[in-house]
Design a protein around this motif. Structure first.
Motif, PDB file in Angstrom:
ATOM      1  N   ARG A   3      66.358  74.762 -14.780  1.00  0.00           N
ATOM      2  CA  ARG A   3      65.132  75.530 -14.515  1.00  0.00           C
ATOM      3  C   ARG A   3      63.986  74.585 -14.136  1.00  0.00           C
ATOM      4  O   ARG A   3      63.409  73.895 -14.983  1.00  0.00           O
TER       5      ARG A   3
ATOM      6  N   PHE B  33      71.201  84.446  -1.629  1.00  0.00           N
ATOM      7  CA  PHE B  33      69.887  84.344  -2.287  1.00  0.00           C
ATOM      8  C   PHE B  33      69.687  85.598  -3.124  1.00  0.00           C
ATOM      9  O   PHE B  33      69.951  86.712  -2.652  1.00  0.00           O
TER      10      PHE B  33
ATOM     11  N   ALA C  12      73.192  85.031  -9.968  1.00  0.00           N
ATOM     12  CA  ALA C  12      72.129  85.084  -8.953  1.00  0.00           C
ATOM     13  C   ALA C  12      72.036  83.754  -8.220  1.00  0.00           C
ATOM     14  O   ALA C  12      72.345  82.694  -8.777  1.00  0.00           O
ATOM     15  N   HIS C  13      71.656  83.813  -6.934  1.00  0.00           N
ATOM     16  CA  HIS C  13      71.347  82.623  -6.150  1.00  0.00           C
ATOM     17  C   HIS C  13      72.549  81.733  -5.859  1.00  0.00           C
ATOM     18  O   HIS C  13      72.396  80.524  -5.616  1.00  0.00           O
TER      19      HIS C  13
ATOM     20  N   ARG D 164      74.200  75.723  -7.004  1.00  0.00           N
ATOM     21  CA  ARG D 164      73.380  75.087  -8.061  1.00  0.00           C
ATOM     22  C   ARG D 164      74.118  75.002  -9.405  1.00  0.00           C
ATOM     23  O   ARG D 164      73.602  74.409 -10.355  1.00  0.00           O
TER      24      ARG D 164
ATOM     25  N   HIS E  76      64.820  75.968  -3.448  1.00  0.00           N
ATOM     26  CA  HIS E  76      63.988  76.853  -4.298  1.00  0.00           C
ATOM     27  C   HIS E  76      63.019  76.015  -5.153  1.00  0.00           C
ATOM     28  O   HIS E  76      63.115  75.991  -6.380  1.00  0.00           O
TER      29      HIS E  76
ATOM     30  N   TYR F 261      60.234  74.254  -7.288  1.00  0.00           N
ATOM     31  CA  TYR F 261      59.202  74.523  -8.312  1.00  0.00           C
ATOM     32  C   TYR F 261      58.163  73.393  -8.253  1.00  0.00           C
ATOM     33  O   TYR F 261      58.515  72.224  -8.431  1.00  0.00           O
TER      34      TYR F 261
ATOM     35  N   ASP G  23      56.283  87.828  -6.177  1.00  0.00           N
ATOM     36  CA  ASP G  23      57.661  87.523  -5.780  1.00  0.00           C
ATOM     37  C   ASP G  23      57.857  88.063  -4.371  1.00  0.00           C
ATOM     38  O   ASP G  23      58.146  89.237  -4.178  1.00  0.00           O
TER      39      ASP G  23
ATOM     40  N   VAL H 155      59.641  81.774   0.349  1.00  0.00           N
ATOM     41  CA  VAL H 155      59.476  82.647  -0.822  1.00  0.00           C
ATOM     42  C   VAL H 155      58.361  82.076  -1.686  1.00  0.00           C
ATOM     43  O   VAL H 155      58.295  80.864  -1.915  1.00  0.00           O
TER      44      VAL H 155
ATOM     45  N   TRP I  51      56.739  82.555  -5.492  1.00  0.00           N
ATOM     46  CA  TRP I  51      57.095  83.200  -6.759  1.00  0.00           C
ATOM     47  C   TRP I  51      56.365  82.572  -7.925  1.00  0.00           C
ATOM     48  O   TRP I  51      56.280  81.337  -8.028  1.00  0.00           O
TER      49      TRP I  51
ATOM     50  N   LYS J 163      57.568  88.471 -17.260  1.00  0.00           N
ATOM     51  CA  LYS J 163      58.865  87.901 -16.840  1.00  0.00           C
ATOM     52  C   LYS J 163      59.092  86.548 -17.523  1.00  0.00           C
ATOM     53  O   LYS J 163      60.234  86.240 -17.907  1.00  0.00           O
TER      54      LYS J 163
ATOM     55  N   GLU K 106      59.411  78.315  -1.730  1.00  0.00           N
ATOM     56  CA  GLU K 106      60.832  78.083  -1.464  1.00  0.00           C
ATOM     57  C   GLU K 106      61.106  78.177   0.039  1.00  0.00           C
ATOM     58  O   GLU K 106      60.639  79.115   0.697  1.00  0.00           O
TER      59      GLU K 106
HETATM   60  O1  TA6 Z   1      62.911  83.087  -5.724  1.00  0.00           O
HETATM   61  C1  TA6 Z   1      62.348  84.090  -6.502  1.00  0.00           C
HETATM   62  C2  TA6 Z   1      63.443  84.649  -7.392  1.00  0.00           C
HETATM   63  O2  TA6 Z   1      64.408  85.334  -6.646  1.00  0.00           O
HETATM   64  C3  TA6 Z   1      62.776  85.528  -8.428  1.00  0.00           C
HETATM   65  O3  TA6 Z   1      63.087  86.888  -8.220  1.00  0.00           O
HETATM   66  C4  TA6 Z   1      63.321  84.984  -9.754  1.00  0.00           C
HETATM   67  O4  TA6 Z   1      64.474  85.671 -10.132  1.00  0.00           O
HETATM   68  C5  TA6 Z   1      63.574  83.525  -9.391  1.00  0.00           C
HETATM   69  O5  TA6 Z   1      64.116  83.589  -8.088  1.00  0.00           O
HETATM   70  C6  TA6 Z   1      64.408  82.763 -10.363  1.00  0.00           C
HETATM   71  O6  TA6 Z   1      65.730  83.181 -10.279  1.00  0.00           O
HETATM   72  P1  TA6 Z   1      66.763  82.510 -11.316  1.00  0.00           P
HETATM   73  O7  TA6 Z   1      68.101  83.068 -10.947  1.00  0.00           O
HETATM   74  O8  TA6 Z   1      66.674  81.028 -11.126  1.00  0.00           O
HETATM   75  O9  TA6 Z   1      66.273  82.911 -12.680  1.00  0.00           O
END
Ligand code: TA6
Length: 288
Positions: free
Chosen positions: A65, A75, A83-84, A88, A156, A158, A201, A233, A235, A241, A260
Motif C-alpha cells: 500500500r 484496472f 482488484a487491479h 502487483r 498507480h 501514491y 476517485d 486517475v 484518488w 474509505k 495514476e
Molecule cells: O485507483 C483508484 C482505485 O481504483 C480506487 O477505487 C481504490 O480502490 C484504489 O484504486 C485502491 O485500490 P486497491 O485495490 O489498491 O485497494
C-alpha cells in the motif's frame, strides 16, 4: 538475483521480502521484487516523493500500500479476481541494470509466467526503473501470442503531500472523466486547479497531459510527465474509505494523493501479435 551494480544493494526488506536499495549522488530509491514495487523515491534533502502507508502489508498475495503499484492486465474490480490485476501480487525477476552515469542508475525487471498469467494470451511484461534526480518508470508489454491482446495497465502512484487541504492538482482542465463516486457518471473537469475536500476517485480519459501537484505546505511542486498513457486517475480515499482499508491508517489520507498514469476503461489497449506497448512516467520535483 545475480545483478551486480554499484550503488545497488540487495537485501531482505519488510516481511522478509527481497528488495533492492539504490543510491545516486542526488537521490535514493527502494524497490521490492514483490510486484516490482517502487516503495521509495527521495531526493537528498527533500521529503519523500512517494507516500507509503505505515500499515502496508508486505506479504505474498497482498499488494503493498503506497509507492508505485504496477497494475496489469486489468484496472479496478474484476469478478472472482483480486482488484487491479495480478502484476502487483507476483514476484518479478531482477533481470538487469547498469550505472547509466554517476548520477543515474537503471534496473530492469521481468514478470515470470505463472498460473495467473496462463489465463491470458502469451505476453512478456518488462519494467524499467531509472533513478536520478528524477524517477523514470516504464512498463512494456509485448504480445507474444497469435491473437489480439486487450488489457489495461497503470502505474498507480501514491504521492506524499504536506496536507491534502493545502494542495491543488493541475493539468486536467477540459478532460472528460468517469466519477467513480457517482457510479461512473461522465463529467468534464472545469477547474485548472483541482482541490480535494472529499473522497475523490476519477478516471480522466483521453488525456496525455503532464499533471502537477502544487503543495503549499511543503512548498514543492511534483511533476508527473507521461507517455503511452491515455488515462489519468485521481484518488484520495478521504475519511470513511480510509477507515475501511485495513492496510491504510485512518488519518493517512491527509498526507497522500494518487495521480495514476494508465490506460483504463475505454482507453484500454489492444496489441496485435508481436506488438509492444510502452507506458512511461517521469516524476520530478521543483520548489513552489
Ligand atoms: O485507483 C483508484 C482505485 O481504483 C480506487 O477505487 C481504490 O480502490 C484504489 O484504486 C485502491 O485500490 P486497491 O485495490 O489498491 O485497494
Amino acid at each position: 538475483m545475480n545483478v551486480q551494480i554499484s550503488d545497488v544493494s540487495q537485501s531482505n526488506g519488510k516481511g522478509g521480502l527481497p528488495k533492492i536499495d539504490i543510491t545516486t549522488h542526488s537521490s535514493s530509491a527502494e524497490i521490492y521484487l514483490h510486484g516490482a514495487h517502487v516503495t521509495k523515491f527521495q531526493k537528498t534533502g527533500e521529503p519523500p516523493v512517494l507516500f507509503m502507508s505505515q500499515s502496508s502489508r508486505f506479504q505474498s498475495g497482498s499488494p503493498i500500500r503506497g509507492g508505485i503499484p504496477v497494475i496489469f492486465p486489468w484496472f479496478g474490480a474484476r469478478e472472482g479476481h483480486p482488484a487491479h490485476g495480478f502484476a502487483r501480487l507476483q514476484d518479478w525477476e531482477l533481470t538487469g541494470g547498469s550505472d547509466v552515469s554517476n548520477s543515474s542508475v537503471a534496473v530492469r525487471f521481468a514478470l515470470p509466467p505463472s498460473d495467473a498469467t496462463k489465463e491470458f494470451p502469451a505476453f512478456a511484461a518488462e519494467y524499467f526503473v531509472t533513478v536520478s534526480d528524477s524517477l523514470k518508470c516504464e512498463l512494456r508489454i509485448t504480445n507474444k501470442s497469435q491473437q489480439n491482446f486487450t488489457f489495461e495497465d497503470c502505474l498507480h502512484t501514491y504521492f506524499q503531500v504536506g496536507d491534502i487541504n493545502q494542495i491543488s492538482v493541475t493539468g486536467l482542465k477540459g478532460a472528460a472523466y468517469l466519477d467513480q463516486m457517482e457510479n461512473f457518471a461522465r463529467k468534464t473537469e472545469a477547474n485548472d486547479q483541482i482541490k480535494i475536500n472529499c473522497e475523490t476517485d476519477r478516471i480522466y480519459l483521453d488525456t496525455e497531459s503532464t499533471v502537477e501537484i502544487l503543495d503549499q505546505k511543503l512548498k514543492r511542486r511534483i511533476r508527473i510527465a507521461k507517455s503511452g498513457s491515455r488515462s489519468t486517475v485521481l484518488w484520495n480515499p478521504w475519511i470513511e474509505k480510509s477507515k475501511r482499508m485495513p492496510d491504510f491508517g485512518d488519518d493517512e489520507f491527509h498526507r497522500m494523493v494518487c495521480v495514476e498514469s494508465c490506460n483504463a476503461a475505454e482507453n484500454k489497449r489492444t496489441l496485435a501479435p508481436g506488438e509492444t506497448s510502452s507506458l512511461k512516467i517521469d516524476l520530478s520535483t521543483a520548489p513552489l
